[in-house]
Write an enzyme that holds these catalytic residues in place. Structure first.
Site, PDB file in Angstrom:
ATOM      1  CB  CYS A  17      -1.854   4.687   4.371  1.00 38.68           C
ATOM      2  SG  CYS A  17      -3.547   4.081   3.617  1.00 38.68           S
ATOM      3  CB  SER A  18       0.256   0.844   6.214  1.00 37.90           C
ATOM      4  OG  SER A  18       1.367   1.874   6.451  1.00 37.90           O
ATOM      5  CB  CYS A  19      -4.535  -0.746   2.946  1.00 37.53           C
ATOM      6  SG  CYS A  19      -5.172   1.062   2.817  1.00 37.53           S
ATOM      7  CB  CYS A  22      -0.809   0.040   1.172  1.00 39.82           C
ATOM      8  SG  CYS A  22      -1.994   1.515   1.432  1.00 39.82           S
TER       9      CYS A  22
END
Lengths: 212, 101, 103
Positions: free
Chosen positions: A117-119, A114
């Protein structure tokens, strides 16, 4: 069991903290206390959410993979409707977030990132590892996926395409790796033990069990 | 202008992937949970949270859960659930208590 | 499709281009695909618009969300990998326009 093989006790989040290294430690506690005092949330709701996340780990993903390797009908379901497949194994992945499972084949290897962000499929796999959230991984996995995987010790042959999935929106992705050779006759639990967390992101592949 | 969070392809800015893992501290679990509970109860959305994180001036200098804590704080103030003054006051009181304890 | 979508403008197989425009606010289209051509490989369904949700809006009407496949060699100059390598991004309909088919 946590992933490095031993349990970590986490303290009660409202106990007096120890070794809290960030100035944000006090600030988020202040926010939580004040929200609770005003009845916007309760400590119990916060505790329950912490328990919910602690109960999740990549082992859920390993179970999905092992079942898919041994049951073609389940594999079809996992690839078509990941939530339904989770529900069959008693993994609660309900909620508004959607999941898609992508299948590794001899022709295609999948890698998840991702960049914005950090999905991560947290409802299934738990919290993402630190490296997944790092700027280095987020920036480089899309532009030089083969070099990044090499840093993880994974060399993808030139005749296998690499498909990178940037989970930029409302869907979280997980990888269904290939069943390694030499695993005929293994039980589902034994197969699940071959699937590490990184296999579900695509920075690793399950290895043939070492001969004893 | 590319947002600070929009990292895809900016490989020249970053080196090898550091694969070490830090042990989560309790306040990080708290930041995680407070955000999820506020979302679940309809006080904010994931996209408001993402927007608040992207707007942090110190984005690059902050750790992952520092960004979550800061964004949660900014949003509860923005939405009028809490005031900045009461958060500052309570945080200072907690710091004092921990230092003396 | 994992969620029902309202009338979707594109179909799997359609050639699309991501407009190369700057937009203020919260955008879920990564910079590195702007101005690039790709191909729709699937329709994920209708989802609330994050650009509205991010500012307290309801995100309505929902936007169709597509899986779009790009060739890595179309995205990055000097890409170090075979020409079959691909990159897949989920893109909301208002961030896609039809692309002229290459012969």
């Amino acid at each position: 069991m946590s992933e490095n093989g031993h349990e970590h006790e986490h303290g009660h989040p409202h106990a007096e903290p120890k070794h809290e290294t960030s100035p944000w430690a006090a600030r988020i506690r202040a926010v939580e206390e004040l929200l609770a005092e005003k009845g916007i949330l309760t400590h119990e709701e916060v505790e329950a959410q912490i328990e919910y996340m602690e109960a999740r780990s990549y082992e859920n993903g390993a179970r999905l993979v092992a079942r898919a390797w041994t049951d073609p009908g389940f594999k079809e379901l996992l690839l078509r409707d990941t939530k339904a497949a989770c529900s069959q194994l008693g993994i609660d992945a309900s909620g508004t977030v959607e999941f898609v499972t992508v299948e590794n084949t001899p022709a295609t290897h999948n890698l998840i990132v991702c960049t914005l962000c950090s999905c991560y499929p947290r409802a299934i796999l738990g919290r993402p590892p630190d490296w997944y959230k790092s700027p280095a991984y987020r920036s480089r996995a899309v532009v030089e996926p083969r070099a990044v995987m090499r840093e993880f010790g994974l060399e993808i042959p030139e005749d296998t395409s690499v498909s990178v999935h940037d989970s930029s929106a409302d869907v979280r992705y997980l990888v269904l790796p290939m069943r390694p050779p030499g695993t005929e006759g293994m039980t589902e639990d034994e197969l699940a033990d071959l699937v590490t967390r990184d296999c579900l992101v695509g920075t690793a592949v399950p290895r043939e069990p070492a001969r004893v | 202008m590319t947002g600070i969070h929009d990292m895809g392809g900016r490989r020249e800015e970053f080196g090898p992937v550091d694969k070490s893992q830090h042990e989560l501290e309790d306040w990080e679990r708290l930041a995680d949970a407070v955000n999820y509970v506020l979302n679940a109860k309809g006080h904010k959305t994931t996209d408001e949270m993402r927007r608040a994180i992207e707007s942090l001036r110190e984005y690059r200098e902050m750790s992952y859960y520092e960004r979550w804590a800061a964004a949660a704080e900014a949003l509860v103030v923005e939405k009028g659930l809490l005031t900045q003054e009461e958060i500052d006051e309570r945080a200072a009181a907690l710091e004092r208590r921990w230092e003396s304890g | 499709m994992i969620r029902p979508a309202t009338a979707a403008r594109f179909r799997p197989g359609d050639a699309v281009r991501v407009p190369n425009v700057e937009k203020k606010g919260h955008v879920r289209t990564p910079e590195y695909v702007k101005g690039k051509r790709g191909r729709v490989t699937g329709i994920l369904g209708g989802f609330p618009d994050p650009e509205s949700l991010a500012y307290g809006g309801a995100g309505l009407p929902e936007k169709p969300l597509y899986r779009v496949c790009f060739r890595q060699t179309d995205l990055w100059e000097g890409y170090a990998g075979p020409p079959g390598d691909t990159l897949h991004v989920d893109i909301y309909e208002h961030w896609l326009e039809p692309a002229i088919e290459e012969s």
